[in-house]
Design an enzyme around this catalytic site. Structure first.
Site, PDB file in Angstrom:
ATOM      1  N   GLY A  96      30.101  34.252  34.597  1.00 39.49           N
ATOM      2  CA  GLY A  96      31.112  33.416  33.951  1.00 39.49           C
ATOM      3  C   GLY A  96      32.280  34.088  33.260  1.00 39.49           C
ATOM      4  O   GLY A  96      33.231  33.391  32.909  1.00 39.49           O
ATOM      5  N   GLY A 113      34.585  36.238  34.358  1.00 30.11           N
ATOM      6  CA  GLY A 113      35.692  36.705  35.199  1.00 30.11           C
ATOM      7  C   GLY A 113      36.997  35.957  34.958  1.00 30.11           C
ATOM      8  O   GLY A 113      36.999  34.768  34.633  1.00 30.11           O
ATOM      9  N   CYS A 151      37.305  33.112  37.304  1.00 23.32           N
ATOM     10  CA  CYS A 151      36.014  32.455  37.516  1.00 23.32           C
ATOM     11  C   CYS A 151      36.000  31.121  36.766  1.00 23.32           C
ATOM     12  O   CYS A 151      36.505  31.044  35.642  1.00 23.32           O
ATOM     13  CB  CYS A 151      34.945  33.389  36.969  1.00 23.32           C
ATOM     14  SG  CYS A 151      33.397  32.622  36.620  1.00 23.32           S
TER      15      CYS A 151
HETATM   16  P1  5GP Z   1      37.691  40.138  36.009  1.00 18.90           P
HETATM   17  O1  5GP Z   1      37.716  41.617  35.885  1.00 18.90           O
HETATM   18  O2  5GP Z   1      38.804  39.609  36.851  1.00 18.90           O
HETATM   19  O3  5GP Z   1      37.597  39.435  34.684  1.00 18.90           O
HETATM   20  O4  5GP Z   1      36.322  39.765  36.750  1.00 18.90           O
HETATM   21  C1  5GP Z   1      36.009  40.237  38.039  1.00 18.90           C
HETATM   22  C2  5GP Z   1      34.692  39.634  38.474  1.00 18.90           C
HETATM   23  O5  5GP Z   1      34.780  38.187  38.545  1.00 18.90           O
HETATM   24  C3  5GP Z   1      34.244  39.998  39.884  1.00 18.90           C
HETATM   25  O6  5GP Z   1      33.738  41.296  39.979  1.00 18.90           O
HETATM   26  C4  5GP Z   1      33.215  38.927  40.179  1.00 18.90           C
HETATM   27  O7  5GP Z   1      31.958  39.221  39.633  1.00 18.90           O
HETATM   28  C5  5GP Z   1      33.775  37.717  39.435  1.00 18.90           C
HETATM   29  N1  5GP Z   1      34.395  36.773  40.370  1.00 18.90           N
HETATM   30  C6  5GP Z   1      35.306  37.029  41.334  1.00 18.90           C
HETATM   31  N2  5GP Z   1      35.655  35.901  41.997  1.00 18.90           N
HETATM   32  C7  5GP Z   1      34.922  34.900  41.443  1.00 18.90           C
HETATM   33  C8  5GP Z   1      34.819  33.497  41.707  1.00 18.90           C
HETATM   34  O8  5GP Z   1      35.499  32.913  42.557  1.00 18.90           O
HETATM   35  N3  5GP Z   1      33.930  32.808  40.938  1.00 18.90           N
HETATM   36  C9  5GP Z   1      33.168  33.417  39.993  1.00 18.90           C
HETATM   37  N4  5GP Z   1      32.305  32.668  39.318  1.00 18.90           N
HETATM   38  N5  5GP Z   1      33.266  34.729  39.695  1.00 18.90           N
HETATM   39  C10 5GP Z   1      34.126  35.459  40.421  1.00 18.90           C
END
Ligand code: 5GP
Length: 347
Positions: free
Chosen positions: A181, A183, A186
């Site tokens: 959750g 991300g 996300c």
């Molecule tokens: P950020 O660094 O952008 O905060 O988080 C990256 C992470 O978000 C990714 O490695 C993956 O675990 C998660 N993530 C990527 N795409 C999605 C998505 O469409 N849905 C969800 N629930 N998580 C995602």
């Protein structure tokens, strides 16, 4: 129904308390880590930051750029590259910069089997990635993969609680990916109500993993270099970044120009955009749990890397940690109100 009353924290809820230090300059800090993986037995030396296996972030160009700049970072390649391109990449580039990613779908597993048949000793680490690492099905998949590749390092997740970290490590995982959750693109927390504040997840999962000789990768939620320092301070062995590395030349995505400003799209891997691109649409039984955003174009990734690595070095000097390894031991978090943290630019 049960309510857990103890407070769970996110990056924005804390700051790192400065400590007396004998370090004169951030140049004196070593931000590489050495690990020996529990199951593969392989050794690792590098800066333990991994570009997420997302379109526009987990790309060949990103991996080549990390190699060129000798940043010591690595990339979890997104899983939509065809076999021929993967073979070409691994034939021409040092595998140190890349994790081969797969999901639970049969096509991914067949592609990996075929890759290993054609290039038996090319990859040394793989990333098994599912949105929900709590299913029995996933555990079986992890065990089967470990049997199939006994000497390849396996990173797998995602989970957020100690008991599941232990279960995964005992099933053959070297590095457990932590985060449900947090991300930047996300929407799981919104769409399902499920999640766990990321700083607490890291602290609890690192404790569980280290007790068994395993490691964790904190995945998601870092928005500024200070969040990365907090994640390492909380005990993360690796950190995965999506949004912080998005919008660069290495994205292998189109640039859009509007009113003289340049943008790129960035989207979650289970967003409508990704599902339409890779699977021809959103399956009826599942809602999209990712969003699509337009972000400013940021040029070459090298400038961003300098900011990130400089921020971590600087955090180490503030607490007197000569090596990144010492950061968790020297970290004391102080809880702050969100308002105060915002003044300091916390995420
Ligand atoms: P950020 O660094 O952008 O905060 O988080 C990256 C992470 O978000 C990714 O490695 C993956 O675990 C998660 N993530 C990527 N795409 C999605 C998505 O469409 N849905 C969800 N629930 N998580 C995602």
């Amino acid at each position: 129904m049960r309510i857990e009353e103890d407070v769970k924290l996110d990056f924005k809820d804390v700051l790192i308390r400065p400590k007396r230090s004998t370090l004169a300059s951030r140049k004196d800090v070593d931000i590489t880590r050495d690990y020996q993986f529990k199951w593969s037995g392989r050794t690792y030396n590098g800066v333990p930051i991994i570009a997420a296996n997302m379109d526009g972030v987990g790309t060949f160009d990103m991996a080549k750029s990390f190699l060129r700049s000798q940043s010591g970072m690595s990339v979890a390649l997104h899983k939509h590259y065809p076999l021929e391109q993967l073979i070409e990449f691994f034939d021409e580039n040092d595998p140190i910069s890349a994790w081969y990613s797969i999901g639970m779908v049969k096509a991914d597993q067949e592609k990996l089997n075929e890759f290993i048949k054609l290039r038996p000793s090319k990859i040394d680490k793989i990333c098994l990635d599912v949105a929900n690492g709590y299913s029995e099905h996933f555990l079986d998949f992890v065990k089967r993969t470990r049997d199939m590749v006994p000497d390849i390092t396996i990173m797998a997740g995602n989970v957020v609680t100690g008991e599941m970290v232990e279960e995964l490590i005992l099933s053959g995982v070297d590095v457990v990916k932590v985060g449900i959750g947090p991300g930047s693109v996300c929407t799981t927390r919104k769409m399902t109500g499920v999640g766990y504040p990321q700083l607490s997840a890291i602290i609890e999962c690192a404790d569980a993993a280290h007790g068994l000789g395993g490691l964790i990768c904190a995945d998601g939620g870092c928005t500024v270099p200070g969040d990365i320092a907090k994640a390492f301070g909380a005990g993360a062995d690796f950190i995965m970044l999506g949004g912080m590395l998005a919008g660069h030349d290495q994205a292998e995505l189109d640039l859009v120009e509007e009113n003289g400003e340049k943008f790129m799209t960035f989207y979650g891997m289970s967003s409508d955009t990704a599902m339409t691109k890779h699977k021809g649409g959103v399956a009826e039984y599942r809602a999209s749990e990712g969003k699509t955003v337009k972000i400013p174009y940021r040029g070459d990734v090298s400038g961003t890397l300098q900011d990130i690595l400089g921020g971590i070095r600087s955090a180490c000097t503030y607490v007197g940690a000569r090596r990144l390894k010492e950061l968790p031991k020297r970290t004391t978090f102080i809880r702050v109100s969100q308002q105060i943290n915002n003044v300091f630019g916390g995420g």
